[in-house]
Design a protein around this motif. Structure first.
Motif, mmCIF file in Angstrom:
data_model
loop_
_atom_site.group_PDB
_atom_site.id
_atom_site.type_symbol
_atom_site.label_atom_id
_atom_site.label_comp_id
_atom_site.label_asym_id
_atom_site.label_seq_id
_atom_site.Cartn_x
_atom_site.Cartn_y
_atom_site.Cartn_z
ATOM 1 N N ILE A 58 0.828 -1.211 0.000
ATOM 2 C CA ILE A 58 0.000 0.000 0.000
ATOM 3 C C ILE A 58 0.863 1.261 0.000
ATOM 4 N N SER A 59 2.025 1.198 0.659
ATOM 5 C CA SER A 59 2.939 2.336 0.695
ATOM 6 C C SER A 59 3.455 2.695 -0.698
ATOM 7 N N GLU A 60 3.650 1.681 -1.530
ATOM 8 C CA GLU A 60 4.091 1.932 -2.911
ATOM 9 C C GLU A 60 3.019 2.709 -3.677
ATOM 10 N N LEU A 61 1.754 2.427 -3.375
ATOM 11 C CA LEU A 61 0.643 3.090 -4.059
ATOM 12 C C LEU A 61 0.348 4.478 -3.485
ATOM 13 N N HIS A 62 0.663 4.656 -2.190
ATOM 14 C CA HIS A 62 0.383 5.927 -1.494
ATOM 15 C C HIS A 62 1.644 6.341 -0.716
ATOM 16 N N PRO A 63 2.670 6.845 -1.439
ATOM 17 C CA PRO A 63 3.984 7.062 -0.813
ATOM 18 C C PRO A 63 4.016 8.089 0.317
ATOM 19 N N ASP A 64 3.085 9.060 0.312
ATOM 20 C CA ASP A 64 3.100 10.075 1.368
ATOM 21 C C ASP A 64 2.342 9.641 2.624
ATOM 22 N N ALA A 65 1.548 8.604 2.514
ATOM 23 C CA ALA A 65 0.708 8.169 3.636
ATOM 24 C C ALA A 65 1.513 7.381 4.671
ATOM 25 N N ILE A 66 1.043 7.434 5.896
ATOM 26 C CA ILE A 66 1.537 6.529 6.939
ATOM 27 C C ILE A 66 0.685 5.270 6.819
ATOM 28 N N VAL A 67 1.334 4.163 6.483
ATOM 29 C CA VAL A 67 0.616 2.917 6.216
ATOM 30 C C VAL A 67 0.871 1.917 7.337
ATOM 31 N N ILE A 68 -0.209 1.318 7.819
ATOM 32 C CA ILE A 68 -0.135 0.365 8.931
ATOM 33 C C ILE A 68 -0.526 -1.020 8.420
ATOM 34 N N GLY A 69 0.385 -1.964 8.547
ATOM 35 C CA GLY A 69 0.107 -3.357 8.209
ATOM 36 C C GLY A 69 0.261 -4.223 9.449
ATOM 37 N N SER A 70 -0.563 -5.250 9.558
ATOM 38 C CA SER A 70 -0.453 -6.130 10.711
ATOM 39 C C SER A 70 -0.843 -7.537 10.296
ATOM 40 N N ASP A 71 -0.244 -8.517 10.960
ATOM 41 C CA ASP A 71 -0.612 -9.904 10.686
ATOM 42 C C ASP A 71 -0.373 -10.728 11.945
ATOM 43 N N GLN A 72 -1.110 -11.820 12.047
ATOM 44 C CA GLN A 72 -1.026 -12.664 13.241
ATOM 45 C C GLN A 72 -0.969 -14.128 12.842
ATOM 46 N N VAL A 73 -0.096 -14.860 13.521
ATOM 47 C CA VAL A 73 0.006 -16.303 13.300
ATOM 48 C C VAL A 73 -0.088 -16.985 14.661
ATOM 49 N N ALA A 74 -0.962 -17.976 14.755
ATOM 50 C CA ALA A 74 -1.146 -18.716 16.003
ATOM 51 C C ALA A 74 -0.434 -20.065 15.925
ATOM 52 N N TRP A 75 0.013 -20.542 17.093
ATOM 53 C CA TRP A 75 0.710 -21.841 17.153
ATOM 54 C C TRP A 75 0.619 -22.409 18.559
ATOM 55 N N ARG A 76 0.683 -23.747 18.638
ATOM 56 C CA ARG A 76 0.591 -24.399 19.941
ATOM 57 C C ARG A 76 1.969 -24.549 20.559
ATOM 58 N N GLU A 77 1.980 -24.600 21.890
ATOM 59 C CA GLU A 77 3.235 -24.701 22.647
ATOM 60 C C GLU A 77 4.131 -25.793 22.077
ATOM 61 N N GLY A 78 5.387 -25.428 21.839
ATOM 62 C CA GLY A 78 6.365 -26.389 21.353
ATOM 63 C C GLY A 78 6.344 -26.607 19.850
ATOM 64 N N ALA A 79 5.436 -25.930 19.137
ATOM 65 C CA ALA A 79 5.327 -26.144 17.685
ATOM 66 C C ALA A 79 5.178 -24.816 16.929
ATOM 67 N N PRO A 80 6.180 -23.916 17.035
ATOM 68 C CA PRO A 80 6.064 -22.620 16.352
ATOM 69 C C PRO A 80 6.137 -22.721 14.831
ATOM 70 N N ASP A 81 6.447 -23.922 14.344
ATOM 71 C CA ASP A 81 6.535 -24.135 12.889
ATOM 72 C C ASP A 81 5.244 -24.732 12.321
ATOM 73 N N ILE A 82 4.274 -25.007 13.196
ATOM 74 C CA ILE A 82 2.978 -25.531 12.733
ATOM 75 C C ILE A 82 1.947 -24.431 12.977
ATOM 76 N N PHE A 83 1.559 -23.760 11.905
ATOM 77 C CA PHE A 83 0.727 -22.562 12.013
ATOM 78 C C PHE A 83 -0.755 -22.929 12.079
ATOM 79 N N ILE A 84 -1.462 -22.305 13.024
ATOM 80 C CA ILE A 84 -2.903 -22.503 13.163
ATOM 81 C C ILE A 84 -3.587 -21.391 12.383
ATOM 82 N N GLY A 85 -4.259 -21.730 11.312
ATOM 83 C CA GLY A 85 -4.907 -20.726 10.480
ATOM 84 C C GLY A 85 -6.359 -20.495 10.864
ATOM 85 N N LYS A 86 -7.056 -19.771 10.003
ATOM 86 C CA LYS A 86 -8.489 -19.560 10.177
ATOM 87 C C LYS A 86 -9.201 -20.840 9.754
ATOM 88 N N PRO A 87 -10.166 -21.319 10.531
ATOM 89 C CA PRO A 87 -10.780 -22.614 10.214
ATOM 90 C C PRO A 87 -11.660 -22.593 8.961
#
Length: 197
Positions: A58-87
């Motif tokens: 979005i910043s490339e499209l709107h270079p003067d704007a302050i652009v906020i991006g966020s993302d979240q990945v869930a995982w169970r204890e001991g398994a940070p490489d196994i991602f829990i997605g949206k069901p």
């Protein structure tokens, strides 16, 4: 000199509701990026890349704007490489909650704030975890039927009835669990001379 516009690079209603808390003028633009993993073996790495790419797109499209991006990945204890997605389906939501029962689930939530015209870029990761109590099959099915958490990683909404599924919530900022770490965002916006509050 006019203040730069603020853009939330997201289609998430939850993140929009979090932004609304700040009483700032902003608008949303949905970034068109591929959100599938690209060989990441830790949830932190995936969340950071996706938050960064959303803001960058979005910043490339709107270079003067302050652009906020966020993302979240869930995982169970001991398994940070196994991602829990949206069901996305009721059946998968039930299976996710069965797997989460009596377990600690971690949430890696990344935030990226960018302004292309000034070269500003800050990308951070915050963590939150919840301890699920032991859930019965009847409780799981009743919860999914009432709340329909099909677009929530981990199959729950902590800001609603999902709170009833937990034994404990552990973290510095509950908005991290909701999908965007607002305390950190406010700090970054103040660094950019945005008045909050």
């Amino acid at each position: 000199m006019n203040s730069p516009s603020i853009i939330l690079a997201s289609s998430s209603q939850t993140r929009k509701a979090l932004m609304d808390r700040l009483h700032l003028a902003y608008h949303t633009v949905v970034p068109d990026i591929d959100e599938s993993p690209q060989g990441e073996n830790h949830a932190d790495d995936l969340a950071k890349r996706l938050a960064f790419e959303k803001a960058k797109y979005i910043s490339e499209l709107h270079p003067d704007a302050i652009v906020i991006g966020s993302d979240q990945v869930a995982w169970r204890e001991g398994a940070p490489d196994i991602f829990i997605g949206k069901p996305l389906t009721i059946e998968k939501a039930i299976r996710q909650l069965q797997a989460n029962s009596n377990k600690i689930v971690y949430f890696s939530t990344a935030l990226s704030v960018q302004q292309k015209s000034t070269g500003f870029e800050q990308t951070i990761i915050e963590h939150y975890k919840v301890k699920f109590r032991k859930l019965s099959q009847a409780e799981i099915e009743r919860y999914v039927a009432i709340e329909q958490p099909l677009h929530c990683a981990g199959s729950f909404k902590c800001e609603s009835l999902g709170i009833s599924l937990f034994e404990e919530m552990i973290g510095q900022d509950q908005t991290t669990l909701m999908g965007m770490p607002m305390i950190k965002l406010c700090q970054i916006l103040r660094d950019l001379k945005v008045l909050v509050p």
